[in-house]
Design a protein around this motif. Structure first.
Motif, mmCIF file in Angstrom:
data_model
loop_
_atom_site.group_PDB
_atom_site.id
_atom_site.type_symbol
_atom_site.label_atom_id
_atom_site.label_comp_id
_atom_site.label_asym_id
_atom_site.label_seq_id
_atom_site.Cartn_x
_atom_site.Cartn_y
_atom_site.Cartn_z
ATOM 1 N N VAL A 34 0.904 -1.033 0.022
ATOM 2 C CA VAL A 34 -0.381 0.112 -0.196
ATOM 3 C C VAL A 34 0.856 1.168 0.063
ATOM 4 O O VAL A 34 1.526 1.578 1.177
ATOM 5 C CB VAL A 34 -1.123 -0.223 1.355
ATOM 6 C CG1 VAL A 34 -1.124 1.249 1.775
ATOM 7 C CG2 VAL A 34 -1.575 -0.757 0.838
ATOM 8 N N ARG A 35 0.910 1.751 -0.689
ATOM 9 C CA ARG A 35 1.154 3.750 -1.178
ATOM 10 C C ARG A 35 0.447 4.575 -0.819
ATOM 11 O O ARG A 35 -0.920 4.457 -1.549
ATOM 12 C CB ARG A 35 2.166 3.460 -2.631
ATOM 13 C CG ARG A 35 3.690 4.587 -2.351
ATOM 14 C CD ARG A 35 4.016 5.130 -3.581
ATOM 15 N NE ARG A 35 4.403 5.812 -3.974
ATOM 16 C CZ ARG A 35 5.782 5.939 -3.938
ATOM 17 N NH1 ARG A 35 6.344 4.890 -3.056
ATOM 18 N NH2 ARG A 35 6.476 6.530 -3.746
ATOM 19 N N ILE A 36 0.113 5.510 -0.057
ATOM 20 C CA ILE A 36 -0.054 6.260 0.341
ATOM 21 C C ILE A 36 0.797 8.429 0.313
ATOM 22 O O ILE A 36 1.253 8.604 0.522
ATOM 23 C CB ILE A 36 -0.921 6.103 1.405
ATOM 24 C CG1 ILE A 36 -1.816 5.461 2.186
ATOM 25 C CG2 ILE A 36 -1.474 7.942 1.796
ATOM 26 C CD1 ILE A 36 -2.275 4.738 3.048
ATOM 27 N N CYS A 58 -6.072 9.775 2.001
ATOM 28 C CA CYS A 58 -5.544 9.208 2.169
ATOM 29 C C CYS A 58 -5.562 9.117 4.437
ATOM 30 O O CYS A 58 -4.481 8.048 4.340
ATOM 31 C CB CYS A 58 -4.631 10.402 2.323
ATOM 32 S SG CYS A 58 -4.422 9.697 0.049
ATOM 33 N N PHE A 100 -7.822 5.854 5.275
ATOM 34 C CA PHE A 100 -7.207 4.979 4.435
ATOM 35 C C PHE A 100 -6.292 4.488 5.658
ATOM 36 O O PHE A 100 -6.136 3.020 6.101
ATOM 37 C CB PHE A 100 -7.174 4.637 3.475
ATOM 38 C CG PHE A 100 -7.411 3.613 3.118
ATOM 39 C CD1 PHE A 100 -7.182 2.366 2.543
ATOM 40 C CD2 PHE A 100 -5.162 3.017 2.390
ATOM 41 C CE1 PHE A 100 -7.704 1.435 1.768
ATOM 42 C CE2 PHE A 100 -4.984 1.853 1.518
ATOM 43 C CZ PHE A 100 -6.414 1.362 1.541
ATOM 44 N N LEU A 101 -5.163 4.859 5.722
ATOM 45 C CA LEU A 101 -3.902 5.089 6.353
ATOM 46 C C LEU A 101 -4.202 4.895 8.379
ATOM 47 O O LEU A 101 -3.332 3.856 8.125
ATOM 48 C CB LEU A 101 -2.534 6.453 6.868
ATOM 49 C CG LEU A 101 -1.715 6.185 7.727
ATOM 50 C CD1 LEU A 101 -0.725 5.413 6.835
ATOM 51 C CD2 LEU A 101 -0.758 7.820 6.955
ATOM 52 N N CYS A 155 -5.525 0.924 7.559
ATOM 53 C CA CYS A 155 -4.066 0.430 8.117
ATOM 54 C C CYS A 155 -3.240 -0.264 8.479
ATOM 55 O O CYS A 155 -2.885 -1.336 8.797
ATOM 56 C CB CYS A 155 -3.189 0.556 6.462
ATOM 57 S SG CYS A 155 -3.867 0.537 4.775
ATOM 58 N N VAL A 190 4.581 5.458 3.101
ATOM 59 C CA VAL A 190 3.812 6.992 2.750
ATOM 60 C C VAL A 190 4.644 7.512 2.621
ATOM 61 O O VAL A 190 6.259 7.790 3.368
ATOM 62 C CB VAL A 190 3.365 7.023 4.599
ATOM 63 C CG1 VAL A 190 3.016 8.182 4.186
ATOM 64 C CG2 VAL A 190 2.647 6.155 5.084
ATOM 65 N N GLN A 198 -3.272 10.620 -3.604
ATOM 66 C CA GLN A 198 -3.766 9.284 -4.360
ATOM 67 C C GLN A 198 -3.407 7.782 -3.578
ATOM 68 O O GLN A 198 -1.869 8.370 -2.476
ATOM 69 C CB GLN A 198 -2.824 8.827 -5.308
ATOM 70 C CG GLN A 198 -2.585 8.041 -6.228
ATOM 71 C CD GLN A 198 -0.981 8.528 -7.114
ATOM 72 O OE1 GLN A 198 -1.325 9.500 -7.667
ATOM 73 N NE2 GLN A 198 0.341 7.527 -7.670
ATOM 74 N N ILE A 199 -3.449 7.231 -3.318
ATOM 75 C CA ILE A 199 -3.980 5.809 -2.979
ATOM 76 C C ILE A 199 -3.256 4.273 -3.669
ATOM 77 O O ILE A 199 -4.063 5.038 -5.248
ATOM 78 C CB ILE A 199 -4.968 5.441 -1.566
ATOM 79 C CG1 ILE A 199 -5.249 6.208 -0.769
ATOM 80 C CG2 ILE A 199 -4.859 3.888 -1.499
ATOM 81 C CD1 ILE A 199 -6.183 5.827 -0.515
ATOM 82 N N ALA A 237 -7.218 9.772 -4.486
ATOM 83 C CA ALA A 237 -7.634 9.822 -3.354
ATOM 84 C C ALA A 237 -8.871 11.229 -2.607
ATOM 85 O O ALA A 237 -9.531 11.635 -1.841
ATOM 86 C CB ALA A 237 -7.046 9.533 -2.130
ATOM 87 N N ALA A 286 -12.038 6.454 1.288
ATOM 88 C CA ALA A 286 -11.384 5.509 2.221
ATOM 89 C C ALA A 286 -12.438 3.843 2.016
ATOM 90 O O ALA A 286 -12.101 3.542 1.820
ATOM 91 C CB ALA A 286 -11.135 5.957 3.238
#
Length: 158
Positions: free
Chosen positions: A38-40, A52, A55-56, A59, A75, A85-86, A100, A105
């Motif tokens: 997962v890249r936020i 973001c 969602f973070l 996670c 992150v 962006q996610i 995002a 989310a």
């Protein structure tokens, strides 16, 4: 089973083990199960970072992390005007990028769970020795399906 409880006011029906909060928690726990990364990305000064941040937080929940400790969570705090962006990478290598600013989310989580169920179904068929995707011949699709009503309901029509 249900029971009525009095909570400083009118009676409230209580359904054990079915609170929406608990269902949401279970969804968050399962979400990372289907992901390898997962890249936020967001700018902390951008007012559009709500999805973001939510969602973070999902996670980073302890149970979510425990469900898939090998899932990488990256992150990137940006300093430019790039929109939040996610990016998620599924365990099968498929990558999906979400804007995002326009995707909540909850919608991202729902999509991940939906695709995750598809991955589970695919694996179930492969484990059973079946080909994937399952190809249903056109003549079978057009066949009439038998009724699913209980026999008593059919008898009442007569």
């Amino acid at each position: 089973m249900w029971d009525a409880q009095r909570i400083s006011g009118p009676s409230v029906l209580h359904f054990p083990n079915t609170s929406t909060k608990k269902l949401g928690e279970r969804e968050r726990e399962r979400m990372l199960k289907f992901l390898s990364k997962v890249r936020i990305e967001f700018n902390a000064l951008d007012p559009r970072t709500a999805a973001c941040m939510e969602f973070l937080a999902q996670c980073n929940a302890r149970k979510a992390k425990e469900s898939n400790p090998s899932c990488q969570l990256l992150v990137k705090r940006r300093t430019d005007d790039h929109p939040p962006q996610i990016t998620v990478t599924f365990v099968n290598g498929v990558e999906e990028v979400f804007d995002a600013t326009s995707t909540p989310a909850q919608s991202i989580r729902a999509m991940i769970l939906e695709k995750g169920q598809m991955l589970e179904t695919e694996q179930m068929f492969r484990d059973a020795g079946e080909k994937w995707p399952v190809v249903i011949p056109g003549e079978e699709i057009d066949q009439h399906a038998p009724g699913t009503k209980p026999r008593k309901a059919e008898d009442k029509k007569q």
